[in-house]
Design an enzyme around this catalytic site. Structure first.
Site, mmCIF file in Angstrom:
data_model
loop_
_atom_site.group_PDB
_atom_site.id
_atom_site.type_symbol
_atom_site.label_atom_id
_atom_site.label_comp_id
_atom_site.label_asym_id
_atom_site.label_seq_id
_atom_site.Cartn_x
_atom_site.Cartn_y
_atom_site.Cartn_z
ATOM 1 N N ASP A 232 -1.682 -16.413 -6.038
ATOM 2 C CA ASP A 232 -0.806 -17.240 -6.877
ATOM 3 C C ASP A 232 -0.200 -16.342 -7.961
ATOM 4 O O ASP A 232 -0.898 -15.551 -8.600
ATOM 5 C CB ASP A 232 -1.621 -18.371 -7.514
ATOM 6 C CG ASP A 232 -0.731 -19.442 -8.125
ATOM 7 O OD1 ASP A 232 -0.785 -20.582 -7.654
ATOM 8 O OD2 ASP A 232 0.015 -19.129 -9.093
ATOM 9 N N ILE A 233 1.095 -16.452 -8.165
ATOM 10 C CA ILE A 233 1.814 -15.558 -9.081
ATOM 11 C C ILE A 233 1.481 -15.842 -10.556
ATOM 12 O O ILE A 233 1.635 -14.954 -11.405
ATOM 13 C CB ILE A 233 3.342 -15.629 -8.827
ATOM 14 C CG1 ILE A 233 4.053 -14.395 -9.369
ATOM 15 C CG2 ILE A 233 3.950 -16.892 -9.403
ATOM 16 C CD1 ILE A 233 3.753 -13.130 -8.645
ATOM 17 N N HIS B 43 -0.385 -26.631 0.265
ATOM 18 C CA HIS B 43 -1.163 -25.423 0.028
ATOM 19 C C HIS B 43 -2.494 -25.763 -0.604
ATOM 20 O O HIS B 43 -2.618 -26.746 -1.333
ATOM 21 C CB HIS B 43 -0.396 -24.434 -0.860
ATOM 22 C CG HIS B 43 0.172 -25.030 -2.106
ATOM 23 N ND1 HIS B 43 1.329 -25.782 -2.105
ATOM 24 C CD2 HIS B 43 -0.256 -25.014 -3.388
ATOM 25 C CE1 HIS B 43 1.596 -26.182 -3.325
ATOM 26 N NE2 HIS B 43 0.647 -25.746 -4.136
HETATM 27 P P1 AMP Z 1 1.395 -26.926 -7.100
HETATM 28 O O1 AMP Z 1 2.535 -27.240 -6.170
HETATM 29 O O2 AMP Z 1 1.320 -27.898 -8.250
HETATM 30 O O3 AMP Z 1 0.079 -26.824 -6.383
HETATM 31 O O4 AMP Z 1 1.690 -25.503 -7.766
HETATM 32 C C1 AMP Z 1 2.322 -24.478 -7.027
HETATM 33 C C2 AMP Z 1 1.634 -23.158 -7.285
HETATM 34 O O5 AMP Z 1 2.396 -22.159 -6.628
HETATM 35 C C3 AMP Z 1 1.526 -22.772 -8.757
HETATM 36 O O6 AMP Z 1 0.175 -22.447 -9.060
HETATM 37 C C4 AMP Z 1 2.453 -21.556 -8.870
HETATM 38 O O7 AMP Z 1 1.980 -20.597 -9.805
HETATM 39 C C5 AMP Z 1 2.465 -21.024 -7.461
HETATM 40 N N1 AMP Z 1 3.684 -20.280 -7.107
HETATM 41 C C6 AMP Z 1 4.961 -20.691 -7.283
HETATM 42 N N2 AMP Z 1 5.821 -19.749 -6.849
HETATM 43 C C7 AMP Z 1 5.063 -18.725 -6.388
HETATM 44 C C8 AMP Z 1 5.349 -17.456 -5.812
HETATM 45 N N3 AMP Z 1 6.615 -17.042 -5.622
HETATM 46 N N4 AMP Z 1 4.326 -16.652 -5.459
HETATM 47 C C9 AMP Z 1 3.060 -17.054 -5.645
HETATM 48 N N5 AMP Z 1 2.712 -18.237 -6.177
HETATM 49 C C10 AMP Z 1 3.691 -19.067 -6.551
#
Ligand code: AMP
Length: 130
Positions: free
Chosen positions: A28-29, A92
């Site tokens: 996760d970024i 995810h």
């Molecule tokens: P959620 O949909 O609420 O489970 O959150 C989405 C997750 O994806 C969050 O923790 C973000 O930090 C993560 N996220 C969003 N864009 C990216 C990316 N490009 N690379 C890695 N993680 C990401």
């Protein structure tokens, strides 16, 4: 195409952990804790509980292998599992190495994680993936 599909396609960079024919895992970024990993299906579905039974069971088994690798690579007591899905409409599973309950607090994310540390952690988890 979701941002996660672009990552899987290699159009957006990520700290990759592992993949097979059906699933992909990467850091996760904005981790809640270093080692915070996402497991996503390669086929886009928004809501995790819309995934069919067989595919969902396989996703959890893939996540189990990733969690074992996280536990082997990161100092932690257990690896926590969460599903939120409020931000990215591509199902995810969040896997987070835990020492305390506070390590799973999504209100306290690391906004600018150290890229070199992220790279090293991804490599360490990846090396332990079986
Ligand atoms: P959620 O949909 O609420 O489970 O959150 C989405 C997750 O994806 C969050 O923790 C973000 O930090 C993560 N996220 C969003 N864009 C990216 C990316 N490009 N690379 C890695 N993680 C990401």
């Amino acid at each position: 195409m979701t941002i996660f599909s672009k990552i899987i396609a290699g159009e957006i960079p990520c700290y990759k952990i592992a993949e097979n024919d059906d699933f992909f895992a990467f850091l996760d970024i904005n981790p809640v804790n270093y080692g915070h990993t996402l497991v996503v299906p390669k086929v886009e579905t928004d809501y995790i509980f819309d995934i069919d039974d067989d595919h969902l069971a396989k996703m959890m088994l893939f996540a189990k292998r990733v969690a074992k690798a996280i536990k082997a690579a990161m100092p932690c007591r257990k690896v926590g599992v969460t599903v939120l899905g409020l931000e990215v409409p591509h199902a995810h599973i969040h896997l987070v190495p835990l020492k305390t309950e506070g390590d799973m607090d999504f209100r306290n994310k690391i906004s600018n994680p150290d890229p070199e540390k992220m790279k090293q952690i991804a490599e360490a988890i990846s090396e332990n993936f079986e």
